[in-house]
Design an enzyme around this catalytic site. Structure first.
Site, PDB file in Angstrom:
ATOM      1  CG  MET A   1      -1.761   0.917   1.699  1.00 38.35           C
ATOM      2  SD  MET A   1      -2.716   0.884   2.784  1.00 38.35           S
ATOM      3  CE  MET A   1      -1.755   0.817   3.969  1.00 38.35           C
ATOM      4  N   PRO A   2       0.740   2.007  -1.012  1.00 38.64           N
ATOM      5  CG  PRO A   2       1.534   2.613  -3.172  1.00 38.64           C
ATOM      6  CD  PRO A   2       0.561   2.042  -2.491  1.00 38.64           C
ATOM      7  CG  LEU A   3       1.193   7.027   3.768  1.00 37.16           C
ATOM      8  CD1 LEU A   3      -0.057   7.544   3.569  1.00 37.16           C
ATOM      9  CD2 LEU A   3       1.326   6.707   4.904  1.00 37.16           C
ATOM     10  CB  SER A  38      -3.043  -0.647  -3.182  1.00 41.31           C
ATOM     11  OG  SER A  38      -2.602   0.987  -4.048  1.00 41.31           O
ATOM     12  NE  ARG A  40      -5.515   3.415   1.697  1.00 44.00           N
ATOM     13  CZ  ARG A  40      -5.947   2.374   1.331  1.00 44.00           C
ATOM     14  NH1 ARG A  40      -5.969   2.599  -0.118  1.00 44.00           N
ATOM     15  NH2 ARG A  40      -6.670   1.610   1.814  1.00 44.00           N
TER      16      ARG A  40
END
Length: 59
Positions: A1-3, A38, A40
Site C-alpha cells: 500500500m503506497p502512502l 491501494s 493513500r
C-alpha cells in the site's frame, strides 16, 4: 500500500487539495503500477509561522 505524505503551508482550498490528492494518486499508479485502491495520500498543513525559509518564518 503506497502512502504519500505532502506537507503544505495551510490556506489552500479544499478543491485545490482534492486536485492534489487526485494527481498524486495518478502519478503513483503510473509510476509503480499500483492499484488505485491501494494508494493513500495524506496532506499535512502547517501554519505559516511554523514554516521557515532561509532562517525566517513565512508567517
Amino acid at each position: 500500500m503506497p502512502l504519500v505524505e505532502v506537507t503544505l503551508i495551510e490556506g489552500r482550498s479544499n478543491e485545490k487539495k482534492a486536485a492534489l490528492i487526485a494527481k498524486v494518486t495518478d502519478a503513483v499508479v503510473e509510476a509503480i503500477d499500483a492499484p488505485i485502491e491501494s494508494v493513500r495520500v495524506v496532506i499535512r498543513e502547517v501554519p505559516p509561522q511554523h514554516w521557515g525559509v532561509a532562517g525566517k518564518p513565512k508567517g
